[in-house]
Each structure stands twice: as C-alpha cells, then as structure tokens.
Design a protein around this motif. Structure first.
Motif, short mmCIF file in Angstrom:
data_model
loop_
_atom_site.label_atom_id
_atom_site.label_comp_id
_atom_site.label_asym_id
_atom_site.label_seq_id
_atom_site.Cartn_x
_atom_site.Cartn_y
_atom_site.Cartn_z
N THR A 1 5.86 7.04 8.96
CA THR A 1 4.72 6.45 8.24
C THR A 1 3.75 7.54 7.79
N GLY A 2 3.68 8.61 8.55
CA GLY A 2 2.81 9.73 8.17
C GLY A 2 3.26 10.33 6.86
N VAL A 3 4.57 10.55 6.74
CA VAL A 3 5.11 11.15 5.51
C VAL A 3 4.92 10.17 4.34
N ILE A 4 5.23 8.88 4.57
CA ILE A 4 5.04 7.88 3.50
C ILE A 4 3.58 7.88 3.05
N THR A 5 2.67 7.86 4.02
CA THR A 5 1.25 7.79 3.68
C THR A 5 0.81 9.01 2.89
N LEU A 6 1.31 10.18 3.28
CA LEU A 6 0.91 11.40 2.57
C LEU A 6 1.38 11.37 1.11
N ILE B 1 -1.60 -2.70 -10.35
CA ILE B 1 -1.08 -3.48 -9.23
C ILE B 1 -0.43 -4.79 -9.69
N SER B 2 -0.65 -5.18 -10.96
CA SER B 2 -0.07 -6.44 -11.43
C SER B 2 1.45 -6.33 -11.60
N ASN B 3 1.95 -5.09 -11.61
CA ASN B 3 3.39 -4.84 -11.68
C ASN B 3 4.01 -5.05 -10.29
N ASN B 4 5.14 -5.79 -10.25
CA ASN B 4 5.75 -6.11 -8.95
C ASN B 4 6.18 -4.89 -8.14
N VAL B 5 6.67 -3.88 -8.84
CA VAL B 5 7.16 -2.68 -8.15
C VAL B 5 5.99 -1.95 -7.49
N THR B 6 4.94 -1.69 -8.27
CA THR B 6 3.80 -0.98 -7.67
C THR B 6 3.15 -1.83 -6.58
N THR C 1 4.64 -3.87 -4.50
CA THR C 1 5.45 -3.70 -3.28
C THR C 1 5.21 -2.33 -2.66
N LEU C 2 5.17 -1.31 -3.51
CA LEU C 2 4.95 0.04 -2.98
C LEU C 2 3.58 0.12 -2.29
N LEU D 1 0.60 -0.77 4.81
CA LEU D 1 1.11 -1.01 6.16
C LEU D 1 1.40 0.30 6.88
N SER D 2 1.98 1.27 6.17
CA SER D 2 2.27 2.58 6.77
C SER D 2 0.98 3.26 7.22
#
Lengths: 216, 250
Positions: A102-107, A139-144, A146-147, A153-154
């Motif tokens: 999660t640290g790497v994802i967050t960075l 943020i209205s785009n589904n992909v962004t 979800t990301l 959460l991370s």
C-alpha cells in the motif's frame, strides 16, 4: 563506534509518517468529505485553506518535504525486505507485506494526484471552483474513479497500520495486550476514515455534482 | 510379514559453499518414534537415494537432541525449526527439508550461523566482571524480574527467528530479533544494567533495533517461546528514552 544514522533515519521516517503526513491525510479527507454536503461547502473550505498565512511555506515544509522523505526512504525499506508469506501466512506477516504494497501504491498515486490537482492549480492559476469542476470531471470516469477508490483505501490502510507500528516503534505499546487494543482502535479508525474518503469520491463522481456547481 | 512401511524425504543438498543446490529424494524404512535426525542416520547407514543410486550421506549438525542446543535448525516442510523435535509421525510426506539459507550454506544442511555470534559481540551481550576474586553476593532480583529474565535466557542462538524475519537477509545488516532479546536480558540484570547505555548505543547503531518491521514472525517461529516482540517493544521504549536523554543532556 559505528554510525547511528539508520536509527535516526528510521525514527524520522516513522515520525514524519504521522506528523505531519498522517495529519495532512486526515485533514485532506475531512475537507473532501465536505463535498458530500454539496460543492459550495467544499469550495468554501478550500478557500479557507488557501487563506492560511504562509501557505506555500507550510506546503513545502509540512507536506511536500516530509512526504518526499517518507516516500523515498519508505521505498528503500520496502525493497529491502525478503517477503516470506508462503512460509508465514500469519496475520501480522500479511500486514507487514500489505504495509509495503500500500505504501508503494500510495506513493505512485500521490505523484499522479499532485500532478492532476495541485500542479494544475499552480500552472493555470485555477480558482477553487475551477479546481472542483476539473476534479469532478476527472473522477466521473469509471477507470479513474476505481483507481481513486483503491488509492484512498491504500493510503488509509497504510496510515492506520502505520499508526499501529508507530506505537510499537516508539515504545508506547510494548506488550501483546496493549498491541491488541491499539489494533482494535486503528481498525475502527480505518473504517471511519475510509468511509470519509469514499463517500467524498462518490459525491464528486455523481452526475448532479457538476450541475449543482453550475447552478450556484 | 506385511510390506515394510517407508517414509519419503526430499532434501535440498549442496556440495559446497559455492556450489549450486539440488534436490535429492530418499526412501527410508519407517520405525516408531522417528524424528528427522534418525531418518538422516538411516540414510547415513545406507546412502542410496530413491532412484536406487549410491550417493553421499547427508551432512547435518545436531548435538543435544532435546531442543536446547540450537544446532539442528533447518527448514522442514517450509517452516524453520529444530529437526530433533520434528517427529516423522507429525509431518506431512514427502518431508521437504532445506537448509536455512538466510545464512551461508556450507554443505547440505550445515549453515554458518557466525552472523549471530557477531551480532552478540556487536551488542555486547554479556556482563563483564572485574576479576576472578570473590565479589560477594550479587544484588537481589524480584520474582517478577526473574520470570522475565528466565524467558529471555532460554535463547539458544538456533537462528530460527533470523530465518523467519523478513528483514534479516543478505540485503540487510539487521542483527536479528534474538540479539534484541539478549540486550533486554543483559540490561535488565541488576549488574548488567551498569553497562546498559553501552549496549543501547550498540543496539541502535546501523543494522540494529530500528530494522525491525513488526511482522512478528520471530515470536511465532521461536522454538523456545521467547517473548521476542515484547523484548523489541521494551527496547524500543528504552531507545526512545535514551535518544531524548542524550539530546537533552548534550
């Protein structure tokens, strides 16, 4: 006498993760949460934040540099570990590995997110309303969307689990029972802060959010 | 007589420190109450592998055979542990046996745990006395202190916590969980406490206490049930105090 540099670096890494980086995360997610009460509430809070005296200095010394240090030194720590989940599939070992993932994802997320928001403000001199509108479009785009959910959460997991280890690192929770109690507290915090973060993302992504913005 | 019952072992072998490891399978006649070491002894008597080819006997270390010396640590079915208390009846077959390769492998299952001795020297895990003359009775210890120190004193430098710890590897210089436990032991001794600051200075030097990542594998793996994470927590608290005291007294 060998050097104590790594002790100093590790403790600094641990401290900065809470003050100011962890504190900033909470403040940020709270501000976002105001978006659930409509765009105007959020914009009002952003304008208040932008009115804080010496803001650029605070941003550099209390957000950017500590975050940079925590991120870069954290990467070094993460890639030093020899993960052994296949041998020790215990709960704490999972937390150990997840803390690093999660640290790497967050960075990675934070670099992208800063580029999309803070740097766009700096480059184009957007107003709070324009920033809000731009972000709602992203943020209205589904992909962004979800990301962003994964990233929030991370970040919250990394903060809450990091708080649990922070208390051990500084010698606050020594015994097993104390560590269990602190785990319960930070699990609760994880749920609450995740709720704040996700409900804000949902509010921003709703189709009528932009309409509300246009009407006002 | 009915057919002889057998056990199967897959052993990761290595002919020398710089050789490549390889796996060899063995079939050993079963006897009651066997442990991994008695299976090795059986192979020593008749060094033939599962394919029926003659091979070299397996090299391993063991001494006490009652889980107090720490010499016979190896990875059995994925878990680092003592092979003397690894009873065949309790193990899933084929039994997979590997050396604890966090340490340099010398031959087959023999590893060089010298890194642990270096760690003990580094953190000064002993209590110096002035001479061989009679120093009189030592200071009294409370029952509570004795209980705590007894748990810590059970460490046999077997290396299982080192193998279990994700932060002990060739990539890091971490002294390991056991060394932190030994500083906790020496620093809580009424005579040992005289040198507590010296040990603390060594414990927070590079490769020290701070390398712990709280995976808490050590306490799960320790065959002696030593409260290693509590020792780490205790030393973290002592290190925090030590650090502030040092800065503020300067």
């Amino acid at each position: 006498m060998s050097s104590q540099r790594s002790f100093f670096n590790r403790r600094l890494h641990s401290l900065l993760g809470v003050i100011p980086v962890g504190f900033f995360l909470l403040e940020h997610l709270y501000t976002n949460y105001l978006a659930t009460k409509g765009p105007q509430e959020f914009i009002k809070q952003v304008e208040w934040l932008w009115g804080i005296p010496f803001l650029p200095l605070l941003e550099v010394f209390f957000i950017f540099l500590p975050l940079l240090y925590h991120g870069v030194y954290g990467l070094y720590i993460a890639f030093q570990a020899k993960n052994n989940l296949e041998r020790f599939g215990t709960f704490r070992n999972w937390m150990f590995v997840l803390q690093r993932i999660t640290g790497v994802i967050t960075l990675v997320f934070v670099i992208w997110h800063v580029w999309e928001t803070r740097l766009q403000v700096a480059l184009h001199g957007s107003t709070a309303t324009e920033l809000t509108r731009d972000f709602a479009q992203i943020i209205s785009n589904n992909v962004t969307f979800t990301l962003y959910i994964i990233a929030v959460l991370s970040a919250v997991f990394h903060f809450c689990n990091g708080m649990w280890t922070f208390l051990i690192t500084w010698g606050v929770t020594v015994g097993q029972r104390a560590q269990r109690v602190s785990f319960a507290i930070f699990t609760f915090l994880f749920v609450v802060v995740s709720y704040l973060g996700i409900s804000a993302l949902v509010a921003f992504s709703k189709a009528d959010f932009l309409q509300h913005l246009a009407l006002k | 007589m009915s057919e002889q019952k057998t056990i199967r072992l897959v052993v990761t072998r290595q002919d020398g420190p710089n050789e490549n490891p390889y796996k060899e399978e063995f079939v050993v006649p079963y006897r009651k109450n066997m442990n991994v070491i008695s299976a090795f002894m059986e192979i020593q008597r008749n060094p033939v592998n599962a394919e029926g080819k003659k091979t070299t006997p397996i090299n391993w270390e063991s001494n006490c055979l009652e889980e107090v010396c720490g010499a016979c640590s190896m990875i059995i079915n994925g878990r680092p542990r003592q092979s003397c208390t690894a009873l065949i009846d309790n193990l899933e077959q084929p039994i997979r046996i590997e050396p604890m390769n966090t340490f340099p492998v010398l031959r087959d299952l023999i590893i060089d745990r010298g890194r642990m001795f270096d760690a003990l020297k580094k953190v000064k895990a002993w209590i110096p006395i002035d001479g061989s003359h009679d120093l009189g009775p030592g200071p009294r210890q409370s029952e509570e202190e004795q209980q705590w120190r007894y748990e810590l004193s059970k460490c046999m430098t077997c290396g299982v916590c080192m193998e279990a710890c994700p932060n002990v590897s060739g990539k890091s210089s971490f002294v390991g969980p056991f060394a932190v436990g030994q500083v906790a032991l020496m620093n809580s001794h009424p005579t040992g406490v005289m040198r507590a600051q010296e040990r603390m200075e060594a414990l927070i030097s590079d490769g020290g206490l701070q390398e712990c990542g709280n995976s808490q594998n050590c306490v799960r793996a320790c065959p002696k049930g030593i409260p290693l994470t509590k020792a780490i927590g205790t030393m973290n608290r002592a290190a925090t105090k030590h650090m502030f005291k040092k800065w503020l007294n300067f």
